[in-house]
Design a protein around this motif. Structure first.
Motif, mmCIF file in Angstrom:
data_model
loop_
_atom_site.group_PDB
_atom_site.id
_atom_site.type_symbol
_atom_site.label_atom_id
_atom_site.label_comp_id
_atom_site.label_asym_id
_atom_site.label_seq_id
_atom_site.Cartn_x
_atom_site.Cartn_y
_atom_site.Cartn_z
ATOM 1 N N PRO A 62 -6.933 -5.250 -3.968
ATOM 2 C CA PRO A 62 -6.797 -5.821 -5.101
ATOM 3 C C PRO A 62 -5.460 -5.243 -5.133
ATOM 4 C CG PRO A 62 -8.669 -3.592 -4.121
ATOM 5 C CD PRO A 62 -7.736 -3.658 -3.398
ATOM 6 N N GLU A 63 -5.462 -6.851 -6.259
ATOM 7 C CA GLU A 63 -4.009 -7.115 -7.133
ATOM 8 C C GLU A 63 -3.679 -6.263 -7.670
ATOM 9 O OE1 GLU A 63 -2.759 -10.946 -10.274
ATOM 10 O OE2 GLU A 63 -5.422 -10.920 -9.375
ATOM 11 N N ASN A 64 -4.313 -5.345 -8.552
ATOM 12 C CA ASN A 64 -3.592 -4.142 -9.357
ATOM 13 C C ASN A 64 -2.927 -3.343 -8.461
ATOM 14 O OD1 ASN A 64 -5.984 -3.334 -9.002
ATOM 15 N ND2 ASN A 64 -5.922 -1.977 -10.105
ATOM 16 N N LEU A 65 -3.082 -3.578 -6.991
ATOM 17 C CA LEU A 65 -2.754 -2.432 -6.071
ATOM 18 C C LEU A 65 -1.317 -3.163 -4.957
ATOM 19 C CD1 LEU A 65 -5.797 -0.444 -5.170
ATOM 20 C CD2 LEU A 65 -4.395 0.680 -6.669
ATOM 21 N N ARG A 66 -1.625 -4.355 -5.248
ATOM 22 C CA ARG A 66 -0.508 -4.625 -4.017
ATOM 23 C C ARG A 66 1.718 -4.062 -4.416
ATOM 24 N NH1 ARG A 66 -3.415 -11.042 -5.088
ATOM 25 N NH2 ARG A 66 -5.282 -10.394 -3.877
ATOM 26 N N TRP A 67 1.411 -4.455 -3.296
ATOM 27 C CA TRP A 67 3.298 -4.026 -2.907
ATOM 28 C C TRP A 67 3.538 -4.353 -2.478
ATOM 29 C CZ3 TRP A 67 5.141 1.071 0.663
ATOM 30 C CH2 TRP A 67 5.767 1.393 0.210
ATOM 31 N N GLU A 68 4.668 -5.442 -3.665
ATOM 32 C CA GLU A 68 5.499 -6.524 -3.314
ATOM 33 C C GLU A 68 6.402 -6.400 -2.289
ATOM 34 O OE1 GLU A 68 6.568 -10.699 -3.342
ATOM 35 O OE2 GLU A 68 5.431 -9.656 -3.928
ATOM 36 N N ASP A 69 6.583 -4.713 -2.404
ATOM 37 C CA ASP A 69 7.821 -4.810 -1.086
ATOM 38 C C ASP A 69 6.863 -4.135 0.301
ATOM 39 O OD1 ASP A 69 9.937 -4.442 -3.104
ATOM 40 O OD2 ASP A 69 10.024 -2.018 -3.042
ATOM 41 N N TRP A 70 6.181 -3.912 0.173
ATOM 42 C CA TRP A 70 4.916 -3.730 1.765
ATOM 43 C C TRP A 70 5.247 -5.458 2.420
ATOM 44 C CZ3 TRP A 70 3.652 -0.754 5.112
ATOM 45 C CH2 TRP A 70 2.668 -0.868 6.227
ATOM 46 N N TRP A 71 4.393 -6.172 1.356
ATOM 47 C CA TRP A 71 5.104 -7.795 1.643
ATOM 48 C C TRP A 71 5.845 -8.311 2.313
ATOM 49 C CZ3 TRP A 71 6.717 -12.591 0.584
ATOM 50 C CH2 TRP A 71 5.663 -13.522 0.968
ATOM 51 N N GLN A 72 6.615 -7.951 1.664
ATOM 52 C CA GLN A 72 8.462 -8.514 1.888
ATOM 53 C C GLN A 72 8.998 -8.255 3.216
ATOM 54 O OE1 GLN A 72 9.814 -11.032 0.258
ATOM 55 N NE2 GLN A 72 8.859 -11.385 -1.388
ATOM 56 N N GLY A 73 8.593 -7.005 3.787
ATOM 57 C CA GLY A 73 8.995 -6.115 5.019
ATOM 58 C C GLY A 73 8.291 -6.442 5.566
#
Length: 206
Positions: A119-130
């Motif tokens: 869900p959008e409100n739970l997304r973790w940008e650092d995880w995606w970047q990692g």
């Protein structure tokens, strides 16, 4: 043999490419699945506790998973001397490249889950970047590996090809070819193999 199947999975495609290369693709019956990291498909969980695909049900009811194990089984079923080199340095190189390609696919799938499943409100940008950093470093390693590419199309090549194809399928704007001319030329040539053409994402049966 019955293969729990998803047409978008790069790991499924890896198994199917191997089956085509070995000439036994017609021995596989595709079972539909809805593998998901949260809403697990009970049909898959019944045979693979992780709920992940691919999972292969053999003719005697025995079950094998994951793609690495299934590919080795298909090689043995076909009589060997197919996509796995004989014992020696070339086999270790092929297995290393299989791990490299699998790692890229796992990172790319994980990044997609983060952007399109969580869900959008739970997304973790650092995880995606990692995850995408793992993709990038894997691509750089592939460029080095392919500068001394072996002839033929072994399990290492299969896995690398499926990993690069998955990036084209799910990350068409990522531009993985930029700065990687060796990988780009190798993939564009290998992508014309009959086994790759027969298993393209979006063209495989649903």
């Amino acid at each position: 043999m019955k293969l729990f199947y998803s047409p978008a999975s790069p790991f499924i495609r890896k198994v199917l490419v191997v089956a085509h290369e070995l000439g036994i693709a017609d021995q596989l019956t595709h079972l539909p699945s809805a593998a998901h990291p949260v809403r697990r498909d009970p049909r898959v969980v019944a045979v693979n506790p992780s709920g992940r695909v691919p999972a292969l049900i053999l003719d005697d009811g025995e079950v094998l998973y994951d793609s690495r194990v299934i590919c080795e089984y298909l090689e043995a079923r076909a009589g060997g001397a197919g996509v796995f080199p004989p014992p020696g340095l070339e086999r270790w190189r092929a297995l290393r490249q299989q791990s490299l390609g699998d790692g890229l696919m796992e990172a790319a799938v994980g990044a997609r889950y983060e952007r399109y499943v969580r869900p959008e409100n739970l997304r973790w940008e650092d995880w995606w970047q990692g995850c995408m950093a793992k993709v990038t470093s894997s691509l750089d390693a592939i460029e080095v590996e392919l500068k001394s590419a072996r002839d033929g199309f072994d399990i290492g090549h299969v896995t690398l090809a499926c990993a690069l194809a998955y990036l084209d399928f799910r990350y068409s704007d990522f531009g993985w070819r930029q700065g990687r001319p060796v990988s780009a030329a190798w993939f564009d040539a290998i992508n014309q193999r009959a086994s790759m053409r027969a298993t393209r994402h979006g063209e495989m049966p649903a």
